[in-house]
Design an enzyme around this catalytic site. Structure first.
Site, PDB file in Angstrom:
ATOM      1  N   LYS A 261       2.118  58.205  38.974  1.00 31.29           N
ATOM      2  CA  LYS A 261       3.457  58.798  38.928  1.00 31.29           C
ATOM      3  C   LYS A 261       3.796  59.282  37.521  1.00 31.29           C
ATOM      4  CE  LYS A 261       5.470  55.947  42.609  1.00 31.29           C
ATOM      5  NZ  LYS A 261       5.521  56.781  43.799  1.00 31.29           N
TER       6      LYS A 261
ATOM      7  N   GLU B 127      12.853  54.822  35.238  1.00 30.94           N
ATOM      8  CA  GLU B 127      13.606  56.071  35.381  1.00 30.94           C
ATOM      9  C   GLU B 127      15.022  55.761  35.822  1.00 30.94           C
ATOM     10  OE1 GLU B 127      10.976  58.187  38.143  1.00 30.94           O
ATOM     11  OE2 GLU B 127      12.313  57.702  39.801  1.00 30.94           O
TER      12      GLU B 127
ATOM     13  N   HIS C  17      12.943  51.562  50.728  1.00 33.00           N
ATOM     14  CA  HIS C  17      12.235  52.742  50.220  1.00 33.00           C
ATOM     15  C   HIS C  17      11.158  53.258  51.167  1.00 33.00           C
ATOM     16  CE1 HIS C  17      14.431  51.829  46.635  1.00 33.00           C
ATOM     17  NE2 HIS C  17      13.773  50.706  46.445  1.00 33.00           N
TER      18      HIS C  17
ATOM     19  N   ARG D 206      -2.051  64.564  50.470  1.00 37.22           N
ATOM     20  CA  ARG D 206      -2.684  64.247  51.769  1.00 37.22           C
ATOM     21  C   ARG D 206      -1.748  64.717  52.878  1.00 37.22           C
ATOM     22  NH1 ARG D 206       1.162  60.497  52.941  1.00 37.22           N
ATOM     23  NH2 ARG D 206       1.797  59.184  51.202  1.00 37.22           N
TER      24      ARG D 206
HETATM   25  P1  ADP Z   1       6.517  55.498  46.802  1.00 36.01           P
HETATM   26  O1  ADP Z   1       5.361  56.312  46.283  1.00 36.01           O
HETATM   27  O2  ADP Z   1       6.327  54.036  46.630  1.00 36.01           O
HETATM   28  O3  ADP Z   1       6.928  55.890  48.174  1.00 36.01           O
HETATM   29  P2  ADP Z   1       8.595  57.173  45.624  1.00 36.01           P
HETATM   30  O4  ADP Z   1       8.634  57.547  44.206  1.00 36.01           O
HETATM   31  O5  ADP Z   1       8.147  58.228  46.587  1.00 36.01           O
HETATM   32  O6  ADP Z   1       7.711  55.849  45.813  1.00 36.01           O
HETATM   33  O7  ADP Z   1      10.017  56.646  46.065  1.00 36.01           O
HETATM   34  C1  ADP Z   1      10.235  56.114  47.350  1.00 36.01           C
HETATM   35  C2  ADP Z   1      11.718  56.121  47.652  1.00 36.01           C
HETATM   36  O8  ADP Z   1      12.416  55.302  46.689  1.00 36.01           O
HETATM   37  C3  ADP Z   1      12.372  57.473  47.565  1.00 36.01           C
HETATM   38  O9  ADP Z   1      12.272  58.187  48.766  1.00 36.01           O
HETATM   39  C4  ADP Z   1      13.790  57.075  47.258  1.00 36.01           C
HETATM   40  O10 ADP Z   1      14.422  56.642  48.431  1.00 36.01           O
HETATM   41  C5  ADP Z   1      13.659  55.877  46.359  1.00 36.01           C
HETATM   42  N1  ADP Z   1      13.687  56.269  44.935  1.00 36.01           N
HETATM   43  C6  ADP Z   1      12.629  56.607  44.176  1.00 36.01           C
HETATM   44  N2  ADP Z   1      13.009  56.933  42.926  1.00 36.01           N
HETATM   45  C7  ADP Z   1      14.350  56.805  42.882  1.00 36.01           C
HETATM   46  C8  ADP Z   1      15.348  56.996  41.862  1.00 36.01           C
HETATM   47  N3  ADP Z   1      15.018  57.365  40.634  1.00 36.01           N
HETATM   48  N4  ADP Z   1      16.634  56.775  42.181  1.00 36.01           N
HETATM   49  C9  ADP Z   1      16.973  56.373  43.438  1.00 36.01           C
HETATM   50  N5  ADP Z   1      16.089  56.175  44.428  1.00 36.01           N
HETATM   51  C10 ADP Z   1      14.791  56.378  44.178  1.00 36.01           C
END
Ligand code: ADP
Length: 509
Positions: free
Chosen positions: A116, A200, A235, A292
């Site tokens: 990431k 973040e 999430h 993917r």
């Molecule tokens: P993963 O790869 O574990 O799925 P992501 O970065 O795609 O992680 O984040 C998964 C979910 O977590 C997002 O869809 C969102 O709901 C929440 N999320 C991620 N980053 C943030 C953020 N900075 N603020 C609020 N919610 C977040």
């Protein structure tokens, strides 16, 4: 086109790829663990190879064994599905080094987007907006606190190698950051073997909107519109739709441009998804790119008419995309509910057991992508997603109505599932108005779980009860079974009424 392809996966996605293979005239090779010997993907594939015991670390994650199976069966390509080895750069490389074709982006693009933090740096360089935060792993809690102070609380600690919502911690106060960092690192180490965690800004009340891209090896990169996946628990996505109620034509174009810039910067080819958070002001932030096919790809297929999995194969075989951006005109509304073996009435506790009875919805606009059938054994070895119920309708509200109808038709007996949760969602006013953000579900889960499921399935319950009684009657331990429509009194050998086991006693009261 290849003549034979191996699928390094199981469950519904393995079946989805087998279907694409069959439609393209490609022979399919399934791999399976000992626990999956009688799984539908093993039976449906043209050939199947046993790769090891039930735990995925000894079977579906054994890249060398899977590549050897491909070589031995004469497969020319490997489709990784999602999860398992699908985003492991080393596996994509090993497939290529073995002289096989990888159905996905180049290993270098997986690497560029794999972490990431690396993906954030790449997106920033490409001019794609990212959530404010760091682009490298935190050294310690002091550094985390200093960065967090600079843009204010709440903040989110995230595993750089993250996926599936693992290794994430929301922190509301400075004094909690050290403990949160420690537990995020621990979870990240266990899940990914990598303890790198960065920080973040935690965006309050955004939607999750993602853009599907599809690029061929000849430089064409198309946008296939957006999906909204804001209904999430821990999430993890539970309901997905296309398009998004929150995305205007102008916003779609701006998000699409940002997605293509990030994808091109990574040298991306094949199907991929750029995930964004979209806040209430219309500002959007790049989260990550999934290199993917995604679980929720069917909603895009239904609104665009583009078969994403077939195109994954065709692009990997060197074909050119025969359409231009203006040919992609999404039509109507599609929605997907993930049917998992989790009990919504019991904090989504995973449920195991045998699927005694399965009745699958059908009729206009309904698609059922499933990895289970009557008799399937559901264990804790694999992901709890059993199937995806997907519908299409001309408008969003009609899609919700159709999903509700299809969920009423769905009957799964033997394991607890998320079906009733989805029914309640389709009846929920906020959801029906589209007034949902990614934090909505956590705030409403309790209320949703306490509403009784609707009265449904009476007729089918009767059939189910009779079938169960029949089955028990023919079992070695003979049982008396009578099912009368009024009294619902089909007693079985173990003393549990077949009506009760059919799970619909409520509906008859
Ligand atoms: P993963 O790869 O574990 O799925 P992501 O970065 O795609 O992680 O984040 C998964 C979910 O977590 C997002 O869809 C969102 O709901 C929440 N999320 C991620 N980053 C943030 C953020 N900075 N603020 C609020 N919610 C977040």
């Amino acid at each position: 086109m290849f003549s034979k392809l191996l699928i390094a996966n199981r469950g519904e996605i393995a079946l989805r790829v087998i279907r694409a293979c069959r439609e393209l005239g490609v022979r399919s090779v399934a791999v399976y663990s000992e626990a999956d010997a009688r799984a539908p993907h093993v039976r449906e594939a043209d050939e199947a190879v046993l790769i090891g015991p039930a735990p995925s670390s000894e079977s579906y994650l054994k890249g060398d064994v899977i590549i050897a199976a491909a070589v031995r069966t004469g497969a020319e390509a490997i489709h990784p599905g999602y999860g398992f080895l699908s985003e492991r750069e080393w596996f994509a490389r090993a497939v290529r080094d073995a002289g096989l074709v990888w159905i996905g982006p180049p290993a270098e693009a997986i690497a560029a987007m794999g972490s990431k933090t690396a993906a954030r740096s790449l997106a920033i360089a490409a001019g794609t907006p990212v959530v404010p935060g760091t682009t490298s792993a935190l050294r310690d809690a002091d550094e985390a606190a200093t960065v967090a102070d600079s843009f204010g609380y709440p903040v989110l600690l995230k595993a750089a190698a993250g996926g599936g919502g693992k290794g994430m911690r929301v922190v509301h106060r400075r004094e909690d950051i050290a403990a949160a960092l420690q537990s995020a690192r621990r979870e990240a180490t266990n899940a990914f073997g990598d303890d790198a965690v960065y920080v973040e800004k935690y965006i309050v009340g955004p939607r999750h909107v993602e853009i599907q891209v599809l690029g061929d090896q000849h430089g064409t990169m198309l946008l296939l519109g957006e999906r909204e996946c804001s209904v999430q628990r821990r999430h993890q996505k539970m309901i997905e739709e296309a398009p998004s109620i929150a995305v205007s034509d102008d916003l779609r174009e701006r998000m699409g441009t940002a997605a293509v810039a990030a994808a091109r910067a990574a040298g991306y080819v094949n199907a991929g998804t750029c995930e964004f958070l979209l806040d209430a002001t219309g500002a959007f932030y790049f989260l990550e790119m999934n290199t993917r096919i995604q679980v929720e790809h069917p909603v895009t297929e239904l609104v665009t008419g583009v078969d994403l999995v077939q195109w994954q194969l065709r692009i990997a075989a060197g074909e050119r995309l025969p359409f231009a951006q203006q040919d992609i005109r999404p039509r109507g509304w599609a929605m997907e509910c993930r049917i998992t073996s989790e009990d919504p009435a019991n904090s989504f506790l995973p449920s195991t057991g045998r699927v005694h009875f399965l009745h699958v919805p059908s009729g206009p606009g309904v698609r059922w992508d499933s990895g289970i059938e009557t008799g399937s054994e559901i264990s804790l070895h694999y992901d709890p997603m059993l199937a995806k119920l997907i519908v299409w309708a001309p408008t969003r509200i009609e899609a919700i109505g159709r999903m509700h109808r299809a969920l009423l038709e769905l009957t799964i007996e033997g394991v607890d599932t998320s079906r009733d949760f989805h029914l309640r969602m389709m009846e929920n006013d906020d959801f029906r108005r589209g007034a949902i953000d990614i934090q909505w579900l956590e705030q409403h889960l309790q209320a949703l779980s306490s509403v009784a499921p609707p009265r449904t399935g009476v007729i089918r319950a009767a059939i189910a009860a009779v079938l169960l009684a029949e089955r028990d009657r023919s079992a070695p331990q003979r049982a008396t079974a009578t099912a009368t429509t009024g009294a619902a009194s089909a007693a079985t050998g173990n003393g549990v009424s077949a009506w009760t086991r059919a799970g619909r006693l409520d509906a008859l009261r």
